[in-house]
Scaffold this motif. Structure first.
Motif, PDB file in Angstrom:
ATOM      1  N   ASP A  35       0.826  -1.211   0.000  1.00 16.86           N
ATOM      2  CA  ASP A  35       0.000   0.000   0.000  1.00 16.86           C
ATOM      3  C   ASP A  35       0.857   1.256   0.000  1.00 16.86           C
ATOM      4  N   VAL A  36       1.911   1.267   0.801  1.00 21.71           N
ATOM      5  CA  VAL A  36       2.773   2.455   0.871  1.00 21.71           C
ATOM      6  C   VAL A  36       3.462   2.698  -0.472  1.00 21.71           C
ATOM      7  N   VAL A  37       3.939   1.644  -1.102  1.00 23.41           N
ATOM      8  CA  VAL A  37       4.598   1.800  -2.402  1.00 23.41           C
ATOM      9  C   VAL A  37       3.615   2.320  -3.440  1.00 23.41           C
ATOM     10  N   ILE A  93      15.925   5.642   0.276  1.00 21.24           N
ATOM     11  CA  ILE A  93      16.240   4.442   1.036  1.00 21.24           C
ATOM     12  C   ILE A  93      16.637   3.317   0.091  1.00 21.24           C
ATOM     13  N   GLY A  94      17.292   2.300   0.632  1.00 26.26           N
ATOM     14  CA  GLY A  94      17.607   1.112  -0.142  1.00 26.26           C
ATOM     15  C   GLY A  94      18.412   1.399  -1.396  1.00 26.26           C
ATOM     16  N   ASP A  95      17.953   0.855  -2.526  1.00 24.60           N
ATOM     17  CA  ASP A  95      18.661   1.026  -3.798  1.00 24.60           C
ATOM     18  C   ASP A  95      18.743   2.489  -4.209  1.00 24.60           C
ATOM     19  N   VAL A  96      17.738   3.282  -3.858  1.00 29.10           N
ATOM     20  CA  VAL A  96      17.742   4.710  -4.210  1.00 29.10           C
ATOM     21  C   VAL A  96      18.878   5.418  -3.496  1.00 29.10           C
ATOM     22  N   ARG A  97      18.997   5.185  -2.202  1.00 32.22           N
ATOM     23  CA  ARG A  97      20.097   5.778  -1.443  1.00 32.22           C
ATOM     24  C   ARG A  97      21.439   5.254  -1.929  1.00 32.22           C
ATOM     25  N   LEU A 213      13.822  -0.129   6.647  1.00 31.73           N
ATOM     26  CA  LEU A 213      14.341   0.928   5.772  1.00 31.73           C
ATOM     27  C   LEU A 213      13.336   2.071   5.655  1.00 31.73           C
ATOM     28  N   LEU A 214      12.074   1.708   5.469  1.00 31.00           N
ATOM     29  CA  LEU A 214      11.025   2.725   5.349  1.00 31.00           C
ATOM     30  C   LEU A 214      10.939   3.550   6.619  1.00 31.00           C
ATOM     31  N   TYR A 215      10.940   2.888   7.751  1.00 31.52           N
ATOM     32  CA  TYR A 215      10.826   3.597   9.027  1.00 31.52           C
ATOM     33  C   TYR A 215      12.019   4.513   9.246  1.00 31.52           C
ATOM     34  N   GLY A 277      -1.246   1.731   6.954  1.00 32.31           N
ATOM     35  CA  GLY A 277      -0.141   2.616   7.315  1.00 32.31           C
ATOM     36  C   GLY A 277       0.505   2.129   8.594  1.00 32.31           C
ATOM     37  N   ILE A 278       1.525   2.835   9.034  1.00 28.12           N
ATOM     38  CA  ILE A 278       2.228   2.434  10.248  1.00 28.12           C
ATOM     39  C   ILE A 278       1.302   2.469  11.458  1.00 28.12           C
TER      40      ILE A 278
END
Length: 358
Positions: A35-37, A93-97, A213-215, A277-278
């Motif tokens: 959902d977040v993506v 985050i992740g691959d983007v970072r 990673l998201l958090y 959501g969280i």
């Protein structure tokens, strides 16, 4: 009797903890990530790309007819694009970072002297030269200086009189468009090979897990806003030295609007109105909304602190220090909720954050 009481209390605590653990374990983190993506990350990235394209188009329009009217329209579009970037910073985050995308899109603080030296010391400014330059004198930051470094008439006259300056503007805007499209390509759509798909499928529970990673991306956003965007320029972080010129987007007076968009993106992920959501994960773990209500209230206080600053941030550092300090404090309090309370409930590992600009 005393031993029996201790045994009974221990049994109750074990039963409660086991119940919480079972409830938490039954929560579908993969559905939250999906959902977040789909509802937050990809739409925000697509919107940023569209506004980067619009910015490049506005540059082309201005260069074709270098009038103050077109320059003002270009300035407005820069602000729209910068605020759109504010919506995606949490997702660095992740691959983007790993591919240093945030440095390629909005690397600040701006270095005006370095930009002017490039214009002075090169006979020709072309695309090949601009591609070789450091990101810190390009990206949204470099464009901001070129467009807002002086009053409208002076900036327009400088472009009209200098082909090199016009080329610097042209090729920096074009590279920003290219880099934004590269970011879009990294996330892609939810299909085989795109990071969005990999991100959702990653169910690790440690520091490399997607939810962790998201958090951390959300916590980094708060920490970066408190320390780098507010604290250091205002002399509120380990030094009372005030330096407004290391604040973000101070030429255009867009600093506070970008922070506001940062917080809006965090709020949208935490309280996802269109899916999981969280806040849902927190509720599933503790079976009440007390902590979620505390987060909601603190976010509202951050918005109120932004609104309470009556002028642009650059000016407010010296003219309204109490209001600036209040915003700094409210961001710190929100950070504590994320780094202590929510983190503990969800067993998150906080990793190193970026506090050297976006």
């Amino acid at each position: 009797m005393r031993n029996l009481s201790i045994l009974f209390l221990s049994f109750l605590l074990f039963t409660c903890n086991s119940s919480d653990d079972n409830t938490k374990a039954s929560f579908k983190v993969d559905l939250l990530l999906t959902d977040v993506v789909n509802q937050n990350i990809l739409p925000a990235v697509d919107y940023f790309v569209s506004e980067s394209v619009n910015l490049n188009t506005a540059v082309e329009t201005y260069l074709a007819a270098s009038t103050e009217f077109n320059l003002e329209a270009l300035r407005v579009q820069w602000q729209v694009s910068a605020k759109a970037y504010g919506n995606i910073y949490a997702f660095n985050i992740g691959d983007v970072r790993g591919q240093f995308m945030h440095q390629a899109l909005f690397n600040w603080p701006t270095l005006p002297t370095a930009i002017e030296n490039i214009l002075i010391n090169n006979e020709v400014v072309d695309e090949a030269l601009v591609l070789r330059l450091s990101p810190q004198i390009k990206t949204l930051s470099g464009l901001e200086y070129l467009l807002f470094g002086d009053d409208l008439a002076t900036v327009n006259a400088a472009f009209v009189s200098s082909e090199k300056r016009r080329n610097y503007l042209k090729y920096t805007a074009l590279e920003l468009k290219t880099q934004s499209e590269r970011l879009q390509g990294i996330w892609g759509t939810v299909n085989s090979g795109a990071y969005a798909s990999t991100f959702i499928a990653n169910q690790e529970t440690g520091i490399k897990g997607s939810f962790n990673l998201l958090y951390n991306g959300l916590f980094n956003l708060i920490d970066n806003a408190k320390i780098t965007k507010i604290g250091k320029p205002a002399g509120l972080e380990n030094s009372d030295n005030v330096n407004p010129e290391i604040s973000q987007a101070y030429f255009s007076h867009t600093s506070l609007a970008i922070i506001e968009n940062n917080i809006k993106s965090l709020e949208a992920v935490y309280f996802n109105p269109n899916g999981l959501g969280i806040s849902d994960y927190v509720y599933a773990t503790i079976d009440n909304d007390e902590l979620n209500n505390a987060v909601e209230a603190k976010i509202a206080e951050v918005y109120a602190a932004i609104d309470a600053i009556p002028t642009n941030f650059y000016t407010a550092i010296t003219s309204n220090p109490e209001e600036v300090e209040n915003l700094h404090e409210k961001l710190g309090e929100l950070g504590v909720l994320f780094s202590v309370d929510v983190r503990s409930i969800l067993s998150i590992i906080i990793t190193t954050t970026d506090n050297d600009g976006d």
